[in-house]
Design a protein around this motif. Structure first.
Motif: not given
Length: 189
Positions: A66-67, A94-97, A91-92, A103-106
């Motif tokens: 969330d956030g 920052k945590e490297g998830d 958050r993902a 697109d969290s990896s991008f």
């Protein structure tokens, strides 16, 4: 548009923003043995890139995520077949998830990719000659509410960069340090 719907939204600027087309979390530059840049990669580092963040509850990912969520209105790559980016949880990132959807990896690469230079000798042989893990993702910022001041939000995207310190000591100093450690170990037992 999101603000008009009552969703908290802000503009984010990332300086030294990586554009990692192959999502290997590295911006790789290839040079020949004379130092001439070779056109072997489509990765790049932009002086800056701007996206939006909006505040969401993430029932699809779990409350941990969330956030603030990254939404890029100017995506340069296709995601699931169309030009889109996000919502990726800060958050993902920052945590490297980097294995989450949206697109969290991008976005992770945009703020955290390693920058490496390689000498390309042949199709089968290359050698890394330079690597910098702190070049990408600097001064990640938003505008302060009610003023024109900058607010640094880098800590929302990444942990503080650790400086490596190298020191030189003589072999005798090293040997003495080992002996001191051995004395501490024997004393502790």
């Amino acid at each position: 548009v999101l603000r008009s719907l009552g969703i908290p939204t802000r503009v984010i600027t990332n300086f030294n923003s990586a554009h990692d087309r192959n999502i290997n979390l590295s911006v790789d530059k290839y040079v020949d043995i004379s130092g001439k840049t070779l056109p072997l990669t489509e990765n790049s580092v932009w002086n800056f890139h701007v996206w939006n963040e909006s505040w969401f509850i993430r029932r699809d990912l779990g409350s941990f995520y969330d956030g603030w969520q990254v939404l890029d209105a100017t995506p340069q790559e296709r995601s699931k077949g169309i030009y889109q980016c996000g919502p990726a949880s800060t958050r993902a990132i920052k945590e490297g998830d980097v294995n989450l959807d949206y697109d969290s990896s991008f976005v992770f690469a945009a703020v955290n990719a390693d920058y490496a230079t390689w000498i390309h000798y042949s199709n089968k042989r290359k050698e890394r000659i330079y690597s910098n893990s702190r070049k990408i993702g600097k001064f990640i910022s938003t505008k302060a509410e009610g003023t024109n001041s900058r607010v640094d939000v880098t800590a929302n995207y990444k942990y503080p960069e650790v400086k490596k310190i190298s020191i030189k000591i003589s072999y005798s100093q090293y040997k003495n340090a080992l002996m001191d450690d051995r004395k501490i170990l024997v004393t502790a037992v």
